[in-house]
Design an enzyme around this catalytic site. Sequence first.
Site, PDB file in Angstrom:
ATOM      1  N   PRO A   5       9.385  -2.509   1.477  1.00 53.44           N
ATOM      2  CG  PRO A   5       7.967  -3.740   2.868  1.00 53.44           C
ATOM      3  CD  PRO A   5       9.399  -3.628   2.424  1.00 53.44           C
ATOM      4  NE  ARG A   6       4.510   2.213  -2.823  1.00 51.75           N
ATOM      5  CZ  ARG A   6       3.419   2.323  -3.550  1.00 51.75           C
ATOM      6  NH1 ARG A   6       2.296   2.730  -2.989  1.00 51.75           N
ATOM      7  NH2 ARG A   6       3.433   2.044  -4.829  1.00 51.75           N
ATOM      8  CG  ASP A   7       6.762   0.814   6.007  1.00 55.70           C
ATOM      9  OD1 ASP A   7       6.949   0.127   4.989  1.00 55.70           O
ATOM     10  OD2 ASP A   7       6.697   0.319   7.143  1.00 55.70           O
TER      11      ASP A   7
ATOM     12  CD  GLU B 170       7.043   0.399  -4.841  1.00 53.51           C
ATOM     13  OE1 GLU B 170       6.195   1.149  -4.331  1.00 53.51           O
ATOM     14  OE2 GLU B 170       7.250  -0.751  -4.457  1.00 53.51           O
TER      15      GLU B 170
END
Length: 663
Positions: free
Chosen positions: A321-323, A266
């Site tokens: 956020p990743r989701d 990331e």
Amino acid sequence: MSVVDRQEWDVVVVGAGGAGLRAAVEARERGARTAVICKSLFGKAHTVMAEGGIAASMGNVNSGDNWQVHFRDTMRGGKFLNQWRMAELHAQEAPDRVWELETWGALFDRTKDGRISQRNFGGHEYPRLAHVGDRTGLELIRTLQQKIVSLQQEDFAETGDYESRLKVYQECTVTRILKDGDRVSGTFCYERESGRFFVLEAPSVIVATGGIGKSFKVTSNSWEYTGDGHALALLAGAPLLNMEFVQFHPTGMVWPPSVKGILVTESVRGDGGVLRNSEGKRFMFDYVPDVFKEKYAQSEEEGDRWYEDPDHNRRPPELLPRDEVARAINSEVKAGRGSPHGGVFLDVSTRMPAEVIRRRLPSMYHQFKELADVDITAEAMEVGPTCHYVMGGIAVESDTAAARGVPGLFAAGEVAGGMHGSNRLGGNSLSDLLVFGRRAGLHAARYAASAVQTGRPAVDETEVDAAAAEALRPFSAEGPEPGTGTGTEAALPGRDAVPAAGRPPENPYTLHQELQQAMNDLVGIIRREAEMEAALEKLAELRVRARRAGVEGHRQFNPGWHLALDLRNMLLVSECVARAALERTESRGGHTREDHPGMDRAWRRLNLLCRLADPTGGLAATDPVRGQIDLSRESTEPIRPDLLALFEKEELVKYLAEEELYE
Ligand code: FAD
């Protein structure tokens, strides 16, 4: 009567990643004789792969940061399902754990004025990740390893034996946690090279075995991630919490096939990388959900300005956020706007000079050059979601890391549940390992000291014999018809007495591949009821076949045998994931239901717990088709009012149920 070799310790730590090593240091420093046992070589745990950094609100790059902001970000990232007390302790203690690492010899990258540098990451309001280039995990493990060696040297000076108070058993696997009544009494283990069995006796066992990613086909995880600790705890009678929450990292490599799933950190986006579809569009601006709208830039210009002036601009949506990012990539590919190999484009080449890319992202530069023949300083990477992290895990007490319901059992690191709620923020794992590794070591040592005074638990011979028989089963996979066996394994929870079904043995590699395919296709990033039901049926079939998983040869280094033993764990854990995912009829964090697309505030009040069905070995445990897991619902603990007061009311309305707001 068993002839298995035994050694006596106060605390046994299963796992030598960041959590296990930090726990071991603490337990030893608190006076407990401590053993660490791990599948790989000492210093080679999965934590070594961690790239981006450790999240801690030191405020070195932006003085606005503090533990309250970190707590808020963590709760938002987890969509308020986090065990809030863990999130609070984590945010408060992470800076001390990072500074402590420096006193033990870690050397982080610096700011111009000589402080520990901190970088941006998705979901973190301020630059917060202390890092060593993109090789932070390596430095963390190197430092903890060095600390352990220095403690062993102290012990040598005092006792003449380096391993008198702290010993590492490397390349060894634990297959069972042993018990004396309800209490933990030790671990049953084997050496991977020789196949020799042995027992470590101890009143306290800390499980720090990491994650479960090897149950999925496309994953960033290493070979060690077969969910052993999750399964060991289940089999010992401890519940697992919220196993439906599995994180699919948005950016894994998609090409060539042999490296599919390997992580693209990331930090690439944190340092300025942007995501584009096949039309060249920065599509993330179309995917900012309402709950985050006010916090993210609405235009490319504003997003770009934020890198230089974060106080007067909002962050770009690539840093959601990743989701959120993983779902967006999935949607773009599904809509036909993907890259040639089924991902999207991640570009740094047009955003930073080549020498800056090589300096800030050295591992990524080499990874793409060597594995895909792509020069990331000149062209875009192709990336797509990859199974990365499990938020669900062993249900623990927040302050002590004690596993629920099994005195003497503790858990820390990725294997423990609760801290990250439904979705983990990048960088929050390494800090979690240090904060809760330390706490687990402290409380395991205290528990062991009191147990030693009141009487050490005794290791049960029958259990040891049964564990040995279970481990040897793959060498005699062909067996009698169902219902005719009465082997010693029946003495173990979760195991029946029927060794096999009189048919040819099954190849463990084939079973593993089928399991990975099923979990990827049917319980993956986007979930549907019928597919999860199909997954449970497939798991039932695999469970029956896995009873006949057989290997040739002998116990000396035999990878097929190791895998045959790991299959028990992967099947148990996969069933937990599938059952919990089917039960939770909403979408939240790492759990996305196509048939229930919205987040439901009523579900925020509910945790799902998985337990071994009928651990005494009755019908449920012996019926592989019915399954081995019982699922139950439990109310979440109300969030303390002073912590709720850290949020605006308008924000809380998005997450909390009516009655919680009223309260
Ligand atoms: P691990 O480090 O995995 O250690 C587990 C240990 O348990 C190993 O020693 C293993 O051998 C042992 N073990 C397992 N089963 C058994 C058994 N049956 N018997 C004996 N021993 C056993 N997080 C961040 O916060 N920042 C990052 O930048 C970051 N980058 C990442 C990059 C990659 C590529 C990946 C895959 C993950 C990354 N993560 C990051 C996540 C983070 O690295 C992990 O969550 C974390 O390292 C887990 O640490 P752990 O101590 O819980 O387990």
